[in-house]
Design a protein around this motif. Structure first.
Motif, PDB file in Angstrom:
ATOM      1  N   ASP A  42      40.574  44.659  34.292  1.00  0.00           N
ATOM      2  CA  ASP A  42      40.301  43.826  33.115  1.00  0.00           C
ATOM      3  C   ASP A  42      38.991  43.063  33.235  1.00  0.00           C
ATOM      4  O   ASP A  42      38.633  42.305  32.330  1.00  0.00           O
ATOM      5  CB  ASP A  42      41.455  42.843  32.894  1.00  0.00           C
ATOM      6  N   LYS A  43      38.293  43.214  34.368  1.00  0.00           N
ATOM      7  CA  LYS A  43      37.005  42.570  34.626  1.00  0.00           C
ATOM      8  C   LYS A  43      37.098  41.043  34.509  1.00  0.00           C
ATOM      9  O   LYS A  43      36.279  40.394  33.864  1.00  0.00           O
ATOM     10  CB  LYS A  43      35.928  43.111  33.688  1.00  0.00           C
ATOM     11  N   ILE A  44      38.147  40.491  35.139  1.00  0.00           N
ATOM     12  CA  ILE A  44      38.306  39.035  35.135  1.00  0.00           C
ATOM     13  C   ILE A  44      38.657  38.547  36.537  1.00  0.00           C
ATOM     14  O   ILE A  44      39.146  39.302  37.374  1.00  0.00           O
ATOM     15  CB  ILE A  44      39.399  38.558  34.142  1.00  0.00           C
ATOM     16  N   LEU A  45      38.387  37.285  36.766  1.00  0.00           N
ATOM     17  CA  LEU A  45      38.853  36.595  37.954  1.00  0.00           C
ATOM     18  C   LEU A  45      39.964  35.672  37.491  1.00  0.00           C
ATOM     19  O   LEU A  45      39.737  34.784  36.656  1.00  0.00           O
ATOM     20  CB  LEU A  45      37.721  35.790  38.616  1.00  0.00           C
ATOM     21  N   PHE A 118      43.628  29.715  34.736  1.00  0.00           N
ATOM     22  CA  PHE A 118      42.305  29.901  34.158  1.00  0.00           C
ATOM     23  C   PHE A 118      41.885  31.339  34.401  1.00  0.00           C
ATOM     24  O   PHE A 118      42.492  32.049  35.209  1.00  0.00           O
ATOM     25  CB  PHE A 118      41.277  28.981  34.836  1.00  0.00           C
ATOM     26  N   GLN A 119      40.822  31.751  33.735  1.00  0.00           N
ATOM     27  CA  GLN A 119      40.224  33.034  34.044  1.00  0.00           C
ATOM     28  C   GLN A 119      38.727  32.947  33.831  1.00  0.00           C
ATOM     29  O   GLN A 119      38.244  32.142  33.036  1.00  0.00           O
ATOM     30  CB  GLN A 119      40.828  34.177  33.228  1.00  0.00           C
ATOM     31  N   VAL A 120      38.016  33.761  34.587  1.00  0.00           N
ATOM     32  CA  VAL A 120      36.580  33.920  34.416  1.00  0.00           C
ATOM     33  C   VAL A 120      36.391  35.326  33.876  1.00  0.00           C
ATOM     34  O   VAL A 120      36.855  36.296  34.482  1.00  0.00           O
ATOM     35  CB  VAL A 120      35.812  33.741  35.745  1.00  0.00           C
ATOM     36  N   VAL A 123      33.739  39.959  34.871  1.00  0.00           N
ATOM     37  CA  VAL A 123      33.510  40.057  36.313  1.00  0.00           C
ATOM     38  C   VAL A 123      33.905  41.471  36.757  1.00  0.00           C
ATOM     39  O   VAL A 123      34.990  41.687  37.290  1.00  0.00           O
ATOM     40  CB  VAL A 123      34.329  38.989  37.086  1.00  0.00           C
ATOM     41  N   PRO A 124      33.014  42.460  36.520  1.00  0.00           N
ATOM     42  CA  PRO A 124      33.378  43.841  36.862  1.00  0.00           C
ATOM     43  C   PRO A 124      33.466  44.096  38.365  1.00  0.00           C
ATOM     44  O   PRO A 124      34.294  44.881  38.814  1.00  0.00           O
ATOM     45  CB  PRO A 124      32.252  44.667  36.237  1.00  0.00           C
ATOM     46  N   ALA A 125      32.627  43.432  39.139  1.00  0.00           N
ATOM     47  CA  ALA A 125      32.630  43.592  40.600  1.00  0.00           C
ATOM     48  C   ALA A 125      32.317  42.231  41.209  1.00  0.00           C
ATOM     49  O   ALA A 125      31.759  41.350  40.549  1.00  0.00           O
ATOM     50  CB  ALA A 125      31.597  44.620  41.031  1.00  0.00           C
ATOM     51  N   LEU A 126      32.683  42.082  42.480  1.00  0.00           N
ATOM     52  CA  LEU A 126      32.520  40.769  43.114  1.00  0.00           C
ATOM     53  C   LEU A 126      32.313  40.951  44.608  1.00  0.00           C
ATOM     54  O   LEU A 126      33.097  41.630  45.269  1.00  0.00           O
ATOM     55  CB  LEU A 126      33.784  39.954  42.845  1.00  0.00           C
ATOM     56  N   LYS A 127      31.246  40.328  45.121  1.00  0.00           N
ATOM     57  CA  LYS A 127      30.969  40.414  46.557  1.00  0.00           C
ATOM     58  C   LYS A 127      31.071  39.064  47.249  1.00  0.00           C
ATOM     59  O   LYS A 127      31.333  39.011  48.442  1.00  0.00           O
ATOM     60  CB  LYS A 127      29.577  41.008  46.784  1.00  0.00           C
ATOM     61  N   ARG A 128      30.847  37.983  46.496  1.00  0.00           N
ATOM     62  CA  ARG A 128      30.847  36.663  47.120  1.00  0.00           C
ATOM     63  C   ARG A 128      31.351  35.604  46.127  1.00  0.00           C
ATOM     64  O   ARG A 128      30.982  35.614  44.958  1.00  0.00           O
ATOM     65  CB  ARG A 128      29.445  36.299  47.582  1.00  0.00           C
TER      66      ARG A 128
END
Length: 171
Positions: A42-45, A118-120, A123-128
């Protein structure tokens, strides 16, 4: 996920807390748990925070200048606005070096704790992830904030003791 921590807490720590002498308004343990989970589909945090309800009420009263009773809230929308404003002020995230915008999803009371969600977005990918978690620090100098972060199936955790507020997670 987070429930496992609270099960551990209830078996390992709670008996020690209950055995400690309690005086008047002394609160033996101040702890919150923040869970960050990347959802690449879903491309979310996804962000969830659990705080003891009475501690959160204390912080919200301090912020608003008015009494807050989350268990008997007549206007849930108004208390949700307070929770949203409080968490957004005291939990700040950077994703791959860029400030993240938290979007409030809702809150719910569970036993003696209150969850806020909450959601951000986007966010398709995340490294840090760099986080500043000061939840309840403005009310309790004994506060402990635990963070669990899951990205790509890998889970990392940290404990922040007042006044330490910064944490970084690399994946």
């Amino acid at each position: 996920m987070v429930s496992g921590l609270f099960k551990w807490f209830s078996v390992a720590v709670l008996p020690l807390v209950l055995a400690a002498p309690v005086r008047g308004d002394l609160h033996p343990l101040y702890i919150s748990v923040t869970e960050l989970k990347h959802n690449p589909k879903d491309k979310i945090l996804e962000v969830s925070c659990k705080m003891f309800t009475n501690d959160l009420e204390t912080a919200l009263e301090k912020m608003s200048g008015k009494p807050v009773d989350l268990a008997a809230a007549k206007d849930k929308a108004a208390t949700d606005k307070l929770i949203e404003a409080y968490v957004e002020k005291h939990l700040r995230l950077k994703l791959d070096g860029k400030p993240a915008v938290l979007h409030f999803v809702g809150s719910e009371k569970e036993n003696d704790g209150t969850w806020s969600y909450f959601q951000v977005n986007d966010v398709p990918a995340l490294k840090r992830i760099d986080a500043v978690d000061e939840l309840l620090y403005d009310s309790f100098n004994q506060q402990i904030n635990i963070m669990h972060v899951t990205v790509g199936g890998e889970r990392k955790s940290t404990r922040l003791d007042f006044p330490e507020a910064g944490a970084s997670f690399a994946f």
